[in-house]
Design an enzyme around this catalytic site. Structure first.
Site, PDB file in Angstrom:
ATOM      1  N   ARG A  32     -32.797 -12.478  32.834  1.00  0.00           N
ATOM      2  CA  ARG A  32     -32.399 -12.537  31.430  1.00  0.00           C
ATOM      3  C   ARG A  32     -33.612 -12.381  30.511  1.00  0.00           C
ATOM      4  O   ARG A  32     -33.671 -12.968  29.436  1.00  0.00           O
ATOM      5  CB  ARG A  32     -31.668 -13.853  31.130  1.00  0.00           C
ATOM      6  CG  ARG A  32     -30.444 -14.126  31.996  1.00  0.00           C
ATOM      7  CD  ARG A  32     -29.369 -13.064  31.811  1.00  0.00           C
ATOM      8  NE  ARG A  32     -28.264 -13.347  32.692  1.00  0.00           N
ATOM      9  CZ  ARG A  32     -28.141 -12.871  33.945  1.00  0.00           C
ATOM     10  NH1 ARG A  32     -29.059 -12.043  34.416  1.00  0.00           N
ATOM     11  NH2 ARG A  32     -27.123 -13.189  34.701  1.00  0.00           N
ATOM     12  N   SER A  51     -22.401 -17.749  28.743  1.00  0.00           N
ATOM     13  CA  SER A  51     -23.325 -18.699  29.379  1.00  0.00           C
ATOM     14  C   SER A  51     -24.400 -19.108  28.376  1.00  0.00           C
ATOM     15  O   SER A  51     -25.183 -18.272  27.931  1.00  0.00           O
ATOM     16  CB  SER A  51     -23.974 -18.064  30.612  1.00  0.00           C
ATOM     17  OG  SER A  51     -22.992 -17.718  31.568  1.00  0.00           O
ATOM     18  N   GLU A  67     -30.124 -19.697  27.136  1.00  0.00           N
ATOM     19  CA  GLU A  67     -30.074 -18.242  27.288  1.00  0.00           C
ATOM     20  C   GLU A  67     -29.843 -17.557  25.941  1.00  0.00           C
ATOM     21  O   GLU A  67     -30.294 -16.449  25.717  1.00  0.00           O
ATOM     22  CB  GLU A  67     -28.954 -17.847  28.261  1.00  0.00           C
ATOM     23  CG  GLU A  67     -28.878 -16.373  28.557  1.00  0.00           C
ATOM     24  CD  GLU A  67     -27.845 -16.034  29.615  1.00  0.00           C
ATOM     25  OE1 GLU A  67     -27.202 -14.967  29.462  1.00  0.00           O
ATOM     26  OE2 GLU A  67     -27.668 -16.802  30.565  1.00  0.00           O
TER      27      GLU A  67
END
Length: 339
Positions: A165, A239, A335
């Site tokens: 990520r 998420s 995130e």
């Protein structure tokens, strides 16, 4: 020239549904429009905020500067050979629309990434991934506009420093570039990846006999819709936390104490833990305080039940991070991009 508007609500432009206002706002569909808007930025003291699909952002407060919505369109084949097709895609295109385009043409590589919310421009920025596949595996190159010197640069995969990520656009070059388009490398002959998560079980439940990329895509869609809330119905950013990685010694220590802990080996020798499992075991699944909460089916997802502020969501995430650290000694990282 595209007009710059004032005091525009951004609730519809972020999937968490945070009700904040941009002091200045405009959308652009080309690099020329982008350049003009930057030249005419009414608040030169604050760098413009570039907004895509708004599916990975948390607004903590109103935006005092200029917000620019990236709506650059385009889907075209730039080259192909016997084995691969290279598709150039505008950064403003909806990601799942691009996936469907590839599926319709029977081009493989992104079927495991079906139904990920957001736009194409965010895909290399986040190195988006799901069910065993990351964007770096199909990434060829991108073009990006530098906000300071106002030139377009080409980035190959080696320039992007892709990680979990992560990319150079999230840290090293944060707020310096605007991604204009991305070229992906798709396969004419599929190499299936069905071992991650519940894909194989879902394919079996679907009664699939002959495996296709369309079947894999549908399995992923079925799994995602069963576990994750629809942002159109309840505000969320997917998420909220990254899955943390720990050294083997800590994992083995935790395994003795918590035999059911979920872990996957990384190529660098560390162990990736399931953040959702850690959060659920810390007692947060289904928690709600006011309109900020943790989703009842997936503890990795923080939700806005209607009128939560960005600060409400941020504060909840902070308490969860401390709780997980106190219980497991593991540091969680958000995130989503916090603005």
């Amino acid at each position: 020239m595209t007009q710059i508007q004032q005091n525009i609500p951004l609730r519809q432009y972020n999937t968490l549904g945070i009700d904040i206002v941009a002091r200045f706002f405009a959308a652009f569909t080309s690099v020329d429009e982008l350049g003009e808007l930057i030249e005419n930025n009414p608040n030169t003291g604050i760098a413009p905020l570039i907004l895509g699909g708004g599916s990975n952002i948390l607004f903590k407060d109103h935006v005092n500067g200029l917000v620019l919505k990236n709506d650059i369109p385009g889907l075209s084949v730039v080259k192909e050979d016997a084995d691969r097709v290279y598709v150039k895609t505008g950064a403003g295109e909806v990601w799942h629309k691009f996936v469907q385009f590839c599926l319709h043409q029977n081009w493989a590589g992104v079927e495991n990434l079906s139904l990920i919310p957001g736009c194409v421009g965010a895909s290399p920025m986040q190195n988006i991934g799901a069910y065993g596949v990351e964007i770096k595996e199909v990434f060829e190159e991108l073009e990006a506009f530098h906000l300071h010197d106002k030139k377009v640069y080409v980035f190959k995969a080696s320039d992007c420093a892709f990680g979990y990520r992560e990319s150079v656009f999230k840290r090293k070059y944060r707020n310096q570039f605007v991604i204009l388009n991305v070229t992906y490398r798709l396969n004419k002959k599929p190499v299936f990846n069905t071992s991650y998560g519940a894909i194989e079980q879902e394919l079996e439940r679907m009664g699939v006999q002959d495996l296709t990329i369309q079947a894999v895509s549908q399995a992923v869609i079925n799994i995602r819709t069963s576990k994750l809330p629809d942002p159109a119905k309840i505000g969320n950013a997917g998420s909220f936390f990254k899955n943390p990685s720990v050294v083997v010694a800590l994992y083995e220590q935790l395994k003795k104490q918590y035999p059911h802990i979920v872990g996957y080996p990384n190529t660098d020798g560390t162990i990736k833990l399931a953040a959702g499992w850690l959060i659920e075991q810390s007692g947060w699944k289904g928690y709600r305080h006011g309109d900020a909460g943790v989703h009842e089916r997936q503890a990795l997802v923080l939700v806005n039940y209607g009128h939560a502020t960005g600060q409400d969501i941020y504060d909840l995430s902070s308490v969860i991070m401390k709780s997980v650290h106190d219980k497991f000694g593991v540091e969680l990282e958000r995130e989503v991009n916090v603005v």
